[in-house]
Design an enzyme around this catalytic site. Structure first.
Site, short mmCIF file in Angstrom:
data_model
loop_
_atom_site.label_atom_id
_atom_site.label_comp_id
_atom_site.label_asym_id
_atom_site.label_seq_id
_atom_site.Cartn_x
_atom_site.Cartn_y
_atom_site.Cartn_z
N LYS A 100 0.82 -1.22 0.00
CA LYS A 100 0.00 0.00 0.00
C LYS A 100 0.85 1.26 0.00
CE LYS A 100 -3.01 -0.03 3.43
NZ LYS A 100 -2.00 0.03 4.32
N THR A 155 4.04 1.50 -0.84
CA THR A 155 4.78 1.49 -2.11
C THR A 155 3.93 2.05 -3.23
OG1 THR A 155 6.02 -0.45 -1.37
CG2 THR A 155 6.03 -0.01 -3.73
N ARG A 198 1.80 8.21 6.96
CA ARG A 198 2.05 8.12 8.41
C ARG A 198 3.52 7.80 8.66
NH1 ARG A 198 -1.36 3.34 10.03
NH2 ARG A 198 -0.72 2.77 7.93
N LYS A 244 7.34 -6.68 10.79
CA LYS A 244 7.13 -6.07 9.48
C LYS A 244 8.40 -5.47 8.88
CE LYS A 244 3.61 -2.97 7.60
NZ LYS A 244 2.70 -1.90 7.98
N ALA A 249 -4.14 1.20 12.36
CA ALA A 249 -5.53 1.16 11.91
C ALA A 249 -6.32 -0.01 12.49
CB ALA A 249 -5.59 1.09 10.39
N PHE A 308 -3.79 -0.72 6.96
CA PHE A 308 -4.41 -2.02 6.76
C PHE A 308 -5.46 -1.98 5.65
CE2 PHE A 308 -2.81 -2.81 11.21
CZ PHE A 308 -1.78 -3.63 10.80
N PHE A 316 3.90 -8.65 -9.31
CA PHE A 316 5.00 -9.52 -8.89
C PHE A 316 5.46 -10.31 -10.10
CE2 PHE A 316 3.70 -8.33 -4.75
CZ PHE A 316 4.70 -8.69 -3.86
N TRP A 336 7.16 -0.72 -7.90
CA TRP A 336 8.25 -1.30 -7.12
C TRP A 336 9.50 -1.44 -8.00
CZ3 TRP A 336 11.31 -5.70 -7.29
CH2 TRP A 336 12.03 -5.99 -6.11
#
Length: 558
Positions: free
Chosen positions: A73, A75, A96, A107, A275, A303, A384, A412
């Site tokens: 998210k 990214t 944030r 994470k 969140a 999230f 991906f 990415w």
């Protein structure tokens, strides 16, 4: 070409001086407070002095229900802002700040990834400009003043069994969830059960993120309820005369932080409530500042859309009078296959059957955004290498049935260049009329608001109040708090309150076991399932991989 980690990509970048980034936005030097060459705080007086300036378009980035396969998210948010610049739009991203808990926990870093990152990523992921430390200090000053009041004669008649205020630390530390303190004799305090929340779950964090200026900050801090008296009356930070000193600790933390992406797109990074247990959005001041400075403002909410987006739209937009123009729902083929029952180890294999089984999760989030909140949206498939054409075509076809376009996001690997298709669709959506509305009205009862969220957003059969929640509904209503919005504290891993229920489950009720008013933030927190306000570290914490060499170069932050 060998694979480069996120931190290696970030460390190879050549950032512009932050004064250049500020100048590109037209921010006068008098508002800039530099923290070294590449970070700055922007004085909140900028907002007062530019109140008449027209706002840009606000774009929310959210996602499907998270999985161990990752969704990307942040990214996507960064890459979209860069992509908008690539197609000639003046964009700003507002995100944030990461909490140290996840950084050292499960994470790792949270500054984007690959060629769609905000920098300096090490600073952003670690102490940054000290905002979280200030929030923790203000939280703990209030705790100290509360216990000191009890120790010094308890003139307010505080019932120590009804102290609701916890101490805070920005670290995943399960050992501190439930403690006993004040031991050691009469002069060492009043012995009582106590506990810690992670700093991002502190109401002080929520207050900072929702405050419009220093006066509003102080007023909100004063309204924080810390305990109840023997006869059931709330005791506030104002009763303890604490809000002035707390605001003094927070006066610089209230100023939004300006940094940049790898491609020099301006980025505001400010505030960081989780969140799943808090409202999960960056600060109102940072979002408003970005809206005055750009034509397209990209922001994200933590999230999945049932948590971060719901709270962004039902709480933040309502309290700050914000009106989003479009929503991006991020998904990956891998994560959708996981929702369809494929183990993590097998996600790289084409599996159209599992993808079809997992797709209802994405489609339910999309339908909520369109049909419940009345906003136009696009699905961004975060690409991906193992994704096949057949899988991508299936996702596109199913979304088309809902009247929603799909854009392949390659940010990415390619940065802004890989976000151009998504940017074009977002610009198109921003020109459409929308019928933005909230999922419930404030004048509904607490139970009816809970029921609306559970039925409309989670697609549950309803809500069940259990344990303390039954009497807390009556207590909060009697105290005059029934008109506040609801902040659901729920597992991020499922639409339901059971983390094991993947996809788009049906035939469940949501159990609310505890209701607590955050009077300063201006919402009621509803704790569901076994959600905790202090996470723990995993068996192998990310901290074990993080290191620094003799030149001060950090490694292991992704």
């Amino acid at each position: 070409m060998g694979f480069k980690s996120d931190i290696e990509i970030a460390q190879e970048a050549t950032p512009k001086k932050i004064t250049e980034i500020a100048a590109s936005l037209g921010i006068d030097e008098k508002y800039i407070e530099q923290y070294g060459n590449y970070k700055a705080k922007i004085d909140y007086n900028f907002l007062k002095d530019n109140a008449d300036k027209k706002d840009g378009k606000l774009i929310l980035v959210t996602a499907i229900t998270p999985t161990p396969a990752g969704e990307g998210k942040t990214t996507t948010s960064v890459g979209l802002a860069d992509g908008l610049r690539k197609i000639g739009k003046k964009s700003v991203v507002a995100l944030r700040e990461p909490s140290l808990g996840p950084v050292f926990g499960i994470k790792g870093g949270a500054a984007g990834g690959g060629y769609a990152q905000v920098i300096p990523m090490e600073d952003i992921n670690l102490h940054f400009t000290g905002d979280f430390h200030a929030i923790g200090a203000a939280n703990n000053l209030l705790a100290a003043m509360l216990d000191n009041h009890v120790q010094q004669g308890n003139a307010l008649g505080i019932d120590v069994k009804q102290i609701t205020w916890k101490r805070a630390v920005d670290m995943n530390d399960r050992q501190l969830r439930n403690i006993v303190d004040g031991l050691g004799g009469r002069m060492q305090g009043v012995p009582r059960e106590d506990g810690f929340d992670i700093t991002v779950a502190s109401e002080v964090m929520a207050v900072l993120c929702l405050a419009s200026d220093i006066s509003d900050l102080k007023a909100r801090l004063g309204r924080i309820i810390v305990a109840y008296t023997f006869d059931g009356k709330p005791v506030t930070a104002h009763d303890l005369k604490a809000e002035g000193a707390m605001a003094a600790l927070l006066k610089d933390a209230l100023k939004p932080n300006l940094v940049q992406t790898l491609e020099h797109t301006p980025a505001f990074i400010h505030g960081g409530p989780f969140a799943n247990i808090a409202h999960g959005c960056n600060s109102v001041t940072a979002t408003r500042m970005a809206l005055k400075l750009g034509d397209y403002i990209v922001t994200e909410a933590g999230f999945a859309a049932d948590l971060g987006a719901e709270k962004f739209l039902d709480i933040k937009c309502r309290l700050a009078d914000l009106h989003p123009s479009a929503v991006v729902v991020v998904a990956t083929v891998r994560a959708l296959k996981y929702h369809g029952g494929v183990p993590k180890a097998d996600l790289n294999n084409e599996n159209l059957e599992a993808l079809e089984k997992g797709l209802p999760n994405l489609l339910q989030h999309v339908s909520n955004i369109k049909d419940v909140f009345g906003l136009p949206c696009v699905v961004a498939i975060n690409e991906f290498p193992a994704d096949t054409k057949a899988e991508l075509d299936l996702v596109e076809a199913k979304c088309k049935e809902l009247g929603v376009n799909v854009a392949l996001s390659q940010v990415w690997a390619k940065g802004g260049e890989g976000g151009k298709a998504l940017a074009e669709e977002v610009v198109r959506l921003c020109e459409l009329p929308n019928d933005f509305r909230q999922s419930y009205e404030l004048d509904m009862s607490i139970e009816d608001k809970l029921d609306a969220i559970c039925k409309k957003i989670y697609h549950a059969d309803g809500v069940q109040l259990v344990g303390n929640a039954v009497k807390q509904v009556k207590q909060l209503t009697d105290l005059g708090f029934a008109g506040l919005p609801i902040c659901m504290a729920k597992t991020q891993y499922s639409f339901s309150d059971d983390a094991a229920k993947l996809g788009a489950p049906k035939g469940f009720t949501v159990s609310v076991r505890n209701l607590k008013v955050s009077a300063g933030a201006g919402f009621i927190v509803a704790l569901t399932g076994d959600i905790m306000t202090m996470p723990g570290l995993p068996k192998v914490p990310a901290a074990e991989r993080i290191d620094v060499d003799e030149n001060g170069v950090i490694s292991g932050l992704f």
